[in-house]
Design a protein around this motif. Structure first.
Motif, short mmCIF file in Angstrom:
data_model
loop_
_atom_site.label_atom_id
_atom_site.label_comp_id
_atom_site.label_asym_id
_atom_site.label_seq_id
_atom_site.Cartn_x
_atom_site.Cartn_y
_atom_site.Cartn_z
N ALA A 129 61.05 2.39 -66.39
CA ALA A 129 60.95 1.36 -67.43
C ALA A 129 61.94 1.66 -68.54
CB ALA A 129 59.53 1.32 -67.99
N ALA A 130 62.51 0.60 -69.10
CA ALA A 130 63.45 0.75 -70.21
C ALA A 130 62.69 0.66 -71.53
CB ALA A 130 64.50 -0.35 -70.15
N VAL A 131 62.97 1.61 -72.41
CA VAL A 131 62.32 1.65 -73.73
C VAL A 131 63.40 1.45 -74.79
CG1 VAL A 131 60.88 3.00 -75.29
CG2 VAL A 131 60.63 3.29 -72.80
N LEU A 132 63.23 0.42 -75.62
CA LEU A 132 64.22 0.12 -76.66
C LEU A 132 63.62 0.26 -78.05
CD1 LEU A 132 65.83 -3.13 -75.14
CD2 LEU A 132 66.42 -0.76 -74.69
N GLY A 133 64.40 0.86 -78.94
CA GLY A 133 64.02 0.86 -80.35
C GLY A 133 63.14 2.00 -80.82
N ALA A 180 53.41 2.20 -80.45
CA ALA A 180 54.07 3.12 -81.39
C ALA A 180 55.30 2.50 -82.06
CB ALA A 180 54.48 4.40 -80.66
N GLY A 181 55.60 1.24 -81.69
CA GLY A 181 56.69 0.55 -82.38
C GLY A 181 57.94 0.27 -81.56
N ALA A 182 57.90 0.52 -80.26
CA ALA A 182 59.07 0.19 -79.43
C ALA A 182 59.30 -1.32 -79.43
CB ALA A 182 58.85 0.67 -77.99
N LYS A 183 60.56 -1.74 -79.55
CA LYS A 183 60.88 -3.17 -79.52
C LYS A 183 60.53 -3.75 -78.15
CE LYS A 183 64.70 -2.97 -82.79
NZ LYS A 183 66.16 -2.86 -82.88
N ARG A 184 60.87 -2.95 -77.12
CA ARG A 184 60.54 -3.36 -75.75
C ARG A 184 60.24 -2.13 -74.92
NH1 ARG A 184 64.84 -7.56 -73.34
NH2 ARG A 184 63.07 -8.26 -72.11
#
Length: 292
Positions: A129-133, A180-184
């Motif tokens: 999975a891709a985690v952004l931000g 926790a605040g990840a954008k995506r």
């Protein structure tokens, strides 16, 4: 002014890839035909005229990207890198381009890698999975708190990290990361948990093939995924390559280290422009271009 050449990984393939290269360069045509013989099927037919779906076949994807990149590098005029690196699969392309591996040996290892990875994928339901931000440290910390296997797998650029592991654990991690605040935090359409402990069976299988293959001293340092550091010793290179399937791709750290060691121009060799985008985000001060 030091020149860094970088080589893309899985996901950069596209229908029609390398067809023009094959038609326009006799040496390229010879290398592609040699590859068809080594693999025992005409991979060039799938690369040049196959569909997106056909290009996604395990036995095609990795060798196709490797061939596009390597044949380009081997037929470039004035190819004189000061340093090289490759993202995941791209590390094999970089090793052949830097003359640490013979073309046919590199292709055989890439094919063995693809098939071993497929076997490992079939054994356990797993994904990425891709985690952004979010900061890398925060992602690592949350992954450690999840029951099951889930780890940081690809440090692609600041604020973009890919996690890898068992399907259920990855889903739980995505929920926790978003909280926790990840954008995506979204699962990727991949067949398994690459660069995680779940690739151990594939790593052992590929490790035997790597151990039995002769490596030369490369013409320039290769910055390897698992250490993000430059290597020229063939035995060190082999050991790092064996660790690559279960270890993370430290791309952010790799590019930063190359810049610290004097790289001012980065050239992506092969299909797509993924690495050009990542390098620009990691080191906006350097010149970036690509050869397809």
């Amino acid at each position: 002014m030091k020149k860094a050449y970088v080589f893309p990984g899985q996901g950069s393939q596209f229908p029609g890839m390398a067809a023009e290269l094959y038609r326009s360069h006799p040496d390229a045509m010879n290398l592609f035909e040699q590859a068809n013989e080594i693999l025992g099927f005409r991979i060039t037919d799938v690369m040049f005229s196959g569909t997106e779906e056909e290009l996604k076949q395990t036995k095609v994807t990795q060798p196709a990207i490797f061939l596009h990149s390597v044949v380009l590098a081997l037929t470039l005029e004035n190819f004189a890198p000061d340093m090289v690196a490759g993202h995941s699969l791209g590390e094999f392309s970089a090793l052949v381009a830097a003359r640490a591996l013979r073309f046919e040996d590199g292709l055989k290892l890439v094919y063995a890698r693809a098939m071993a990875m497929q076997e490992a994928c079939d054994a356990v339901p797993s994904t990425m999975a891709a985690v952004l931000g979010l900061d890398d440290e925060k992602v690592e910390e949350i992954c450690k708190q999840i029951d099951g296997i889930v780890v940081a797998a690809n440090y692609n650029c600041p604020g973009q990290l890919v996690i890898s592991g068992e399907k259920e654990a990855v889903q739980k991690a995505c929920d926790a990361l978003k909280a926790a605040g990840a954008k995506r935090a979204l699962p990727l359409p991949v067949g398994g948990a690459f660069h995680s402990p779940l690739m151990q069976p594939a790593s052992e299988q590929l490790g035997k093939a790597i151990a039995a293959t002769h490596f030369n001293t490369p013409i320039c340092p290769i910055y390897q995924n698992v250490t993000a550091r430059p290597h020229t010793d063939p035995e060190e290179i082999k050991a790092n390559l064996m660790a690559q399937l279960t270890g993370p791709v430290r791309w952010t750290q790799t590019v930063k280290n190359m810049v610290a060691d004097g790289a001012t121009v980065f050239t992506e060799v092969g299909p797509g422009k993924v690495l050009q985008g990542l390098v620009r985000k990691i080191a906006p001060e350097v010149e970036v271009n690509g050869i397809q």
